[in-house]
Write a protein that holds these residues in place. Structure first.
Motif, PDB file in Angstrom:
ATOM      1  N   ILE A 121      17.048  -3.942  25.324  1.00  0.00           N
ATOM      2  CA  ILE A 121      17.697  -2.755  24.746  1.00  0.00           C
ATOM      3  C   ILE A 121      16.616  -1.740  24.381  1.00  0.00           C
ATOM      4  CG2 ILE A 121      19.031  -1.890  22.787  1.00  0.00           C
ATOM      5  CD1 ILE A 121      20.383  -4.673  22.692  1.00  0.00           C
ATOM      6  N   ILE A 122      16.800  -0.500  24.845  1.00  0.00           N
ATOM      7  CA  ILE A 122      15.861   0.567  24.482  1.00  0.00           C
ATOM      8  C   ILE A 122      16.549   1.670  23.674  1.00  0.00           C
ATOM      9  CG2 ILE A 122      14.299   0.135  26.400  1.00  0.00           C
ATOM     10  CD1 ILE A 122      15.556   2.589  27.812  1.00  0.00           C
ATOM     11  N   GLY A 123      17.858   1.585  23.541  1.00  0.00           N
ATOM     12  CA  GLY A 123      18.588   2.574  22.758  1.00  0.00           C
ATOM     13  C   GLY A 123      20.016   2.126  22.507  1.00  0.00           C
ATOM     14  N   TRP A 154      25.023   0.548  24.826  1.00  0.00           N
ATOM     15  CA  TRP A 154      23.612   0.199  24.742  1.00  0.00           C
ATOM     16  C   TRP A 154      22.905   0.665  26.008  1.00  0.00           C
ATOM     17  CZ3 TRP A 154      27.466  -2.374  22.472  1.00  0.00           C
ATOM     18  CH2 TRP A 154      27.291  -2.760  21.133  1.00  0.00           C
ATOM     19  N   ILE A 155      21.705   1.194  25.825  1.00  0.00           N
ATOM     20  CA  ILE A 155      20.859   1.607  26.935  1.00  0.00           C
ATOM     21  C   ILE A 155      19.851   0.485  27.131  1.00  0.00           C
ATOM     22  CG2 ILE A 155      19.260   3.343  27.798  1.00  0.00           C
ATOM     23  CD1 ILE A 155      20.505   5.237  25.634  1.00  0.00           C
ATOM     24  N   MET A 156      19.784  -0.031  28.346  1.00  0.00           N
ATOM     25  CA  MET A 156      18.910  -1.172  28.620  1.00  0.00           C
ATOM     26  C   MET A 156      17.964  -0.850  29.771  1.00  0.00           C
ATOM     27  SD  MET A 156      21.593  -4.291  28.071  1.00  0.00           S
ATOM     28  CE  MET A 156      20.363  -5.440  27.471  1.00  0.00           C
ATOM     29  N   ARG A 157      16.775  -1.435  29.707  1.00  0.00           N
ATOM     30  CA  ARG A 157      15.774  -1.277  30.765  1.00  0.00           C
ATOM     31  C   ARG A 157      15.415  -2.670  31.291  1.00  0.00           C
ATOM     32  NH1 ARG A 157      10.967   0.984  28.328  1.00  0.00           N
ATOM     33  NH2 ARG A 157      11.870   3.029  28.615  1.00  0.00           N
ATOM     34  N   ARG A 158      15.293  -2.764  32.611  1.00  0.00           N
ATOM     35  CA  ARG A 158      14.890  -4.036  33.202  1.00  0.00           C
ATOM     36  C   ARG A 158      13.435  -4.320  32.835  1.00  0.00           C
ATOM     37  NH1 ARG A 158      15.649  -3.864  39.062  1.00  0.00           N
ATOM     38  NH2 ARG A 158      13.549  -3.058  39.098  1.00  0.00           N
ATOM     39  N   VAL A 159      13.186  -5.543  32.422  1.00  0.00           N
ATOM     40  CA  VAL A 159      11.840  -5.971  32.067  1.00  0.00           C
ATOM     41  C   VAL A 159      11.105  -6.255  33.373  1.00  0.00           C
ATOM     42  CG1 VAL A 159      10.483  -7.693  30.840  1.00  0.00           C
ATOM     43  CG2 VAL A 159      12.686  -6.954  29.925  1.00  0.00           C
ATOM     44  N   ALA A 160       9.880  -5.750  33.490  1.00  0.00           N
ATOM     45  CA  ALA A 160       9.098  -6.031  34.683  1.00  0.00           C
ATOM     46  C   ALA A 160       8.826  -7.524  34.775  1.00  0.00           C
ATOM     47  CB  ALA A 160       7.784  -5.245  34.635  1.00  0.00           C
ATOM     48  N   THR A 161       9.091  -8.084  35.929  1.00  0.00           N
ATOM     49  CA  THR A 161       8.851  -9.525  36.124  1.00  0.00           C
ATOM     50  C   THR A 161       7.550  -9.707  36.880  1.00  0.00           C
ATOM     51  OG1 THR A 161      10.170  -9.468  38.135  1.00  0.00           O
ATOM     52  CG2 THR A 161      11.297 -10.117  36.123  1.00  0.00           C
TER      53      THR A 161
END
Length: 166
Positions: A121-123, A154-161
């Motif tokens: 979650i980023i926002g 919710w604003i979500m960003r994919r976590v770099a894998t």
């Protein structure tokens, strides 16, 4: 139109002329205040659109692919809010959880299911959840009606894998 004719006929009666004028003025003022209040309250009904605007403000990069869930699309996300030509906006429905990996960002009403699948979650965007009356505020000279809000999008960003095979 008929209301105007009725008021005009009542206004012609000298005894109640002032009462008719006062009542008409108060009714118009009350109508204006009600319309302004309802307009203000309805501005909280669009958390999806506000979340998309927030994403544009906090994400400077290009090559962004955003998935917009059904709730976000129904609460304010539209073509007019899709401001970036270098971003891809998707509204596909019925995706499996593993298919969300094709997106860099999500606007979602269900963040828990995506947190397990590589998104953070980023926002958070709050939206309308009711009206609250607080008579104690009136006693202190404040307006006794407030808009109750809760987190809705919710604003979500994919976590770099990391690729462990490198």
């Amino acid at each position: 139109m008929y209301a105007g004719i009725g008021v005009s006929k009542l206004y012609q009666v000298a005894r109640i002329r002032q009462l008719v004028a006062l009542t008409t003025t108060l009714a118009a003022a009350l109508s204006l205040v009600t319309a302004a209040t309802m307009t203000f309250i309805s501005s909280y009904n669009y958390p999806g659109g506000h979340a998309l605007a927030m994403l544009h403000a906090i994400e400077p990069s290009s090559n962004v692919s955003v998935h917009i869930d059904t709730f976000s699309a129904m609460t304010g996300v539209c073509r007019f809010g899709q401001l970036r030509a270098d971003w891809v906006y998707g509204k596909s429905e019925g995706l499996d959880l593993d298919q969300f990996g094709n997106f860099t960002h999500l606007l979602t009403s269900d963040p828990k299911s995506h947190m397990k699948h590589g998104f953070d979650i980023i926002g958070t965007q709050y939206g309308y959840s009711g009206i609250q009356l607080d008579y104690n505020q009136a006693l202190t000279g404040q307006f006794p009606i407030s808009v109750r809000q809760e987190p809705l999008v919710w604003i979500m960003r994919r976590v770099a894998t990391l690729d462990l095979n490198e």
